[in-house]
Design an enzyme around this catalytic site. Structure first.
Site, PDB file in Angstrom:
ATOM      1  N   HIS A 182      -3.135  10.058 -28.197  1.00 28.64           N
ATOM      2  CA  HIS A 182      -3.389   8.706 -27.697  1.00 28.64           C
ATOM      3  C   HIS A 182      -4.065   7.837 -28.754  1.00 28.64           C
ATOM      4  O   HIS A 182      -3.821   6.624 -28.829  1.00 28.64           O
ATOM      5  CB  HIS A 182      -4.231   8.772 -26.426  1.00 28.64           C
ATOM      6  CG  HIS A 182      -3.468   9.271 -25.243  1.00 28.64           C
ATOM      7  ND1 HIS A 182      -4.068   9.762 -24.111  1.00 28.64           N
ATOM      8  CD2 HIS A 182      -2.135   9.355 -24.997  1.00 28.64           C
ATOM      9  CE1 HIS A 182      -3.161  10.130 -23.238  1.00 28.64           C
ATOM     10  NE2 HIS A 182      -1.970   9.891 -23.759  1.00 28.64           N
ATOM     11  N   ARG A 191       0.802  -1.222   0.000  1.00 30.37           N
ATOM     12  CA  ARG A 191       0.000   0.000   0.000  1.00 30.37           C
ATOM     13  C   ARG A 191       0.838   1.277   0.000  1.00 30.37           C
ATOM     14  O   ARG A 191       0.355   2.342   0.356  1.00 30.37           O
ATOM     15  CB  ARG A 191      -0.979   0.021   1.180  1.00 30.37           C
ATOM     16  CG  ARG A 191      -1.994  -1.111   1.175  1.00 30.37           C
ATOM     17  CD  ARG A 191      -3.061  -0.899   2.236  1.00 30.37           C
ATOM     18  NE  ARG A 191      -4.048  -1.966   2.195  1.00 30.37           N
ATOM     19  CZ  ARG A 191      -3.995  -3.075   2.931  1.00 30.37           C
ATOM     20  NH1 ARG A 191      -2.981  -3.266   3.756  1.00 30.37           N
ATOM     21  NH2 ARG A 191      -4.941  -3.972   2.850  1.00 30.37           N
ATOM     22  N   LYS A 195       1.717  10.810 -11.669  1.00 28.84           N
ATOM     23  CA  LYS A 195       0.879   9.882 -12.424  1.00 28.84           C
ATOM     24  C   LYS A 195       1.665   8.600 -12.673  1.00 28.84           C
ATOM     25  O   LYS A 195       2.775   8.636 -13.216  1.00 28.84           O
ATOM     26  CB  LYS A 195       0.470  10.493 -13.761  1.00 28.84           C
ATOM     27  CG  LYS A 195      -0.753  11.383 -13.720  1.00 28.84           C
ATOM     28  CD  LYS A 195      -1.185  11.722 -15.137  1.00 28.84           C
ATOM     29  CE  LYS A 195      -2.462  12.514 -15.166  1.00 28.84           C
ATOM     30  NZ  LYS A 195      -2.905  12.792 -16.547  1.00 28.84           N
ATOM     31  N   GLU A 237       6.671  16.931 -26.581  1.00 30.87           N
ATOM     32  CA  GLU A 237       6.063  17.379 -25.321  1.00 30.87           C
ATOM     33  C   GLU A 237       6.517  18.795 -24.984  1.00 30.87           C
ATOM     34  O   GLU A 237       5.738  19.601 -24.473  1.00 30.87           O
ATOM     35  CB  GLU A 237       6.440  16.444 -24.169  1.00 30.87           C
ATOM     36  CG  GLU A 237       5.602  15.194 -24.055  1.00 30.87           C
ATOM     37  CD  GLU A 237       4.205  15.423 -23.492  1.00 30.87           C
ATOM     38  OE1 GLU A 237       3.907  16.549 -23.041  1.00 30.87           O
ATOM     39  OE2 GLU A 237       3.403  14.484 -23.508  1.00 30.87           O
ATOM     40  N   ARG A 273      -5.375  20.748 -14.299  1.00 30.92           N
ATOM     41  CA  ARG A 273      -4.318  19.838 -14.743  1.00 30.92           C
ATOM     42  C   ARG A 273      -4.635  19.219 -16.105  1.00 30.92           C
ATOM     43  O   ARG A 273      -3.741  18.753 -16.814  1.00 30.92           O
ATOM     44  CB  ARG A 273      -4.085  18.741 -13.699  1.00 30.92           C
ATOM     45  CG  ARG A 273      -2.904  17.827 -14.047  1.00 30.92           C
ATOM     46  CD  ARG A 273      -2.461  16.984 -12.885  1.00 30.92           C
ATOM     47  NE  ARG A 273      -1.394  16.076 -13.273  1.00 30.92           N
ATOM     48  CZ  ARG A 273      -0.658  15.347 -12.435  1.00 30.92           C
ATOM     49  NH1 ARG A 273      -0.894  15.438 -11.134  1.00 30.92           N
ATOM     50  NH2 ARG A 273       0.279  14.552 -12.860  1.00 30.92           N
ATOM     51  N   ASN A 322      -3.105  17.956 -21.082  1.00 22.74           N
ATOM     52  CA  ASN A 322      -3.514  17.042 -22.147  1.00 22.74           C
ATOM     53  C   ASN A 322      -3.588  17.725 -23.515  1.00 22.74           C
ATOM     54  O   ASN A 322      -4.129  17.134 -24.464  1.00 22.74           O
ATOM     55  CB  ASN A 322      -4.876  16.419 -21.815  1.00 22.74           C
ATOM     56  CG  ASN A 322      -4.793  15.444 -20.657  1.00 22.74           C
ATOM     57  OD1 ASN A 322      -3.827  14.702 -20.522  1.00 22.74           O
ATOM     58  ND2 ASN A 322      -5.807  15.461 -19.799  1.00 22.74           N
ATOM     59  N   HIS A 329       5.428   8.454 -28.186  1.00 19.24           N
ATOM     60  CA  HIS A 329       4.445   9.338 -27.576  1.00 19.24           C
ATOM     61  C   HIS A 329       4.648  10.803 -27.962  1.00 19.24           C
ATOM     62  O   HIS A 329       3.693  11.494 -28.331  1.00 19.24           O
ATOM     63  CB  HIS A 329       4.518   9.200 -26.052  1.00 19.24           C
ATOM     64  CG  HIS A 329       3.607  10.142 -25.324  1.00 19.24           C
ATOM     65  ND1 HIS A 329       2.239   9.982 -25.285  1.00 19.24           N
ATOM     66  CD2 HIS A 329       3.873  11.265 -24.605  1.00 19.24           C
ATOM     67  CE1 HIS A 329       1.697  10.957 -24.576  1.00 19.24           C
ATOM     68  NE2 HIS A 329       2.666  11.754 -24.156  1.00 19.24           N
ATOM     69  N   GLU A 371      -5.901  15.978 -11.064  1.00 18.39           N
ATOM     70  CA  GLU A 371      -6.471  16.200 -12.401  1.00 18.39           C
ATOM     71  C   GLU A 371      -8.003  16.302 -12.364  1.00 18.39           C
ATOM     72  O   GLU A 371      -8.713  15.648 -13.123  1.00 18.39           O
ATOM     73  CB  GLU A 371      -6.050  15.089 -13.372  1.00 18.39           C
ATOM     74  CG  GLU A 371      -6.243  15.488 -14.831  1.00 18.39           C
ATOM     75  CD  GLU A 371      -5.741  14.438 -15.819  1.00 18.39           C
ATOM     76  OE1 GLU A 371      -5.260  14.853 -16.888  1.00 18.39           O
ATOM     77  OE2 GLU A 371      -5.808  13.241 -15.520  1.00 18.39           O
ATOM     78  N   LYS A 399       4.932  22.502 -15.544  1.00 20.30           N
ATOM     79  CA  LYS A 399       4.118  21.395 -15.035  1.00 20.30           C
ATOM     80  C   LYS A 399       3.941  21.491 -13.528  1.00 20.30           C
ATOM     81  O   LYS A 399       2.866  21.196 -12.991  1.00 20.30           O
ATOM     82  CB  LYS A 399       4.743  20.053 -15.420  1.00 20.30           C
ATOM     83  CG  LYS A 399       3.867  18.879 -15.025  1.00 20.30           C
ATOM     84  CD  LYS A 399       4.305  17.578 -15.643  1.00 20.30           C
ATOM     85  CE  LYS A 399       3.284  16.480 -15.365  1.00 20.30           C
ATOM     86  NZ  LYS A 399       3.644  15.199 -15.998  1.00 20.30           N
ATOM     87  N   HIS A 414      -3.159  15.692 -26.567  1.00 22.43           N
ATOM     88  CA  HIS A 414      -3.091  14.292 -26.172  1.00 22.43           C
ATOM     89  C   HIS A 414      -4.296  13.456 -26.597  1.00 22.43           C
ATOM     90  O   HIS A 414      -4.168  12.235 -26.730  1.00 22.43           O
ATOM     91  CB  HIS A 414      -2.900  14.185 -24.664  1.00 22.43           C
ATOM     92  CG  HIS A 414      -1.492  14.398 -24.218  1.00 22.43           C
ATOM     93  ND1 HIS A 414      -0.804  15.566 -24.483  1.00 22.43           N
ATOM     94  CD2 HIS A 414      -0.620  13.608 -23.543  1.00 22.43           C
ATOM     95  CE1 HIS A 414       0.416  15.475 -23.975  1.00 22.43           C
ATOM     96  NE2 HIS A 414       0.546  14.301 -23.413  1.00 22.43           N
TER      97      HIS A 414
END
Length: 351
Positions: free
Chosen positions: A248, A120, A142, A184, A237, A241, A260, A233, A223, A244
């Protein structure tokens, strides 16, 4: 060396400099104390930097273990995740021990998800070695792995204890990885404008240590500011994207053969054209974006049709109540989140 602090629920520092990879041992010790540490890497990065990191940790007094997997997006799956989790258990790792992610975005994403899941939650440190992972995936917490149904569909928000960025590792990058990172980076330039836009227009070169270090710093700082305002997000946030949604779709259509960052560049190209057609992005700014993409040889990155991409976009994890969020550029430094009904998506993008 530059230092940024991400002030979230569990704050952490980002260190950016040259020749700092060998300091990972004492920096980890200051944060975590001594115990076991697992260095997760891929086969290419391990051959380049594994020994430096291993020796630094060993010299600091750690009991060092290593787990290396085949490089590439295809390894970012539940099978690799399970193998690392089982390795930790077999070696008797406990919650007070440490994981170090040494590599690009695939290594960072999967290592972070392992850290979030094992017992955990176990501490981990991000040591990104590609331009893309330095300015994007290593910062913000993330973590995820891919499923056959799509990219990053299983994961968690889990912040690292430290991000250590040694820009000297960029000197071993192949050209395609430089372009991958710049995809990016140009996104950040559109989001941020200002100095970052000027730097990208002037030209960012790996051979210019001052230029590349400043570029990494400005992207990370951009960022950082967004993550601090919206860690999970739920609102702003989502600006990250930009480009994106189409990116994707292109990635999935290519079976992740197109990197990517190149997909993000293609997605930015598409959404800028749409924004300009809807009279939101000026002709001047639209042409500037196209010129920047061409400058870094990131134009004409998309081999697919709008209809092919729309079929994938309808299954995107960002779909909410039959709506999808698009990040629309209105100007450099002015991007906005807009909802589009799935039933009207063809009308929206075919302009």
């Amino acid at each position: 060396m530059e230092k940024l602090t991400v002030k979230v629920d569990k704050s952490y520092d980002i260190l950016i400099g040259q020749d700092i990879l060998g300091s990972i041992g004492h920096r980890a010790k200051d944060l975590n104390g001594l115990g076991k540490v697992l260095v997760v890497s891929d086969d290419i990065v391990h051959s380049l930097y594994g020994e430096v990191v291993y020796n630094s940790l060993k010299d600091a007094g750690y009991n060092v273990f290593e787990f290396t997997f085949n490089h590439g997006e295809k390894s970012k799956n539940l099978n690799t995740f399970s193998q690392i989790i089982n390795f930790l258990a077999e070696q008797g790792f406990v919650r007070s021990d440490l994981i170090i992610a040494l590599g690009g975005g695939v290594v960072g994403d999967i290592s972070g998800f392992v850290a979030a899941s094992y017992m955990r939650g176990i501490d981990y440190i991000q040591v990104p070695t590609t331009l893309l992972s330095m300015i994007d995936s290593s910062v913000g917490g993330k973590t995820a792995v891919d499923l056959e149904a799509g990219k990053n569909l299983v994961g968690a928000f889990y912040q690292p204890r430290l991000v250590l960025i040694d820009t000297n590792t960029l000197l071993t990058l192949p050209c395609i990885e430089y372009k991958n990172g710049m995809g990016e980076g140009i996104k950040y330039a559109v989001l941020e404008g200002g100095e970052l836009k000027d730097l990208v227009l002037d030209g960012v070169k790996l051979s210019d240590s001052k230029s590349i270090t400043r570029f990494v710093y400005l992207c990370v700082d951009s960022k950082r500011k967004i993550v601090e305002e919206d860690e999970k997000e739920s609102n702003i946030r989502r600006l990250l994207n930009l480009g994106h949604t189409f990116a994707h779709a292109i990635e999935k259509l290519s079976l992740y053969e197109i990197p990517h960052g190149l997909c993000v560049a293609a997605g930015l190209d598409i959404i800028a054209r749409i924004s300009n057609a809807h009279s939101k992005l000026s002709d001047i700014d639209y042409m500037t974006i196209l010129n920047i993409l061409e400058k870094y040889e990131l134009n004409n990155m998309n081999p697919y049709t709008i209809d092919q991409m729309i079929d994938i976009i309808k299954l995107d994890k960002k779909v909410e109540s039959d709506n999808i969020n698009f990040v629309m550029p209105y100007a450099f430094g002015d991007c906005r989140i807009e909802k589009v009904q799935l039933s009207k998506i063809k009308e929206f993008v075919k302009c």
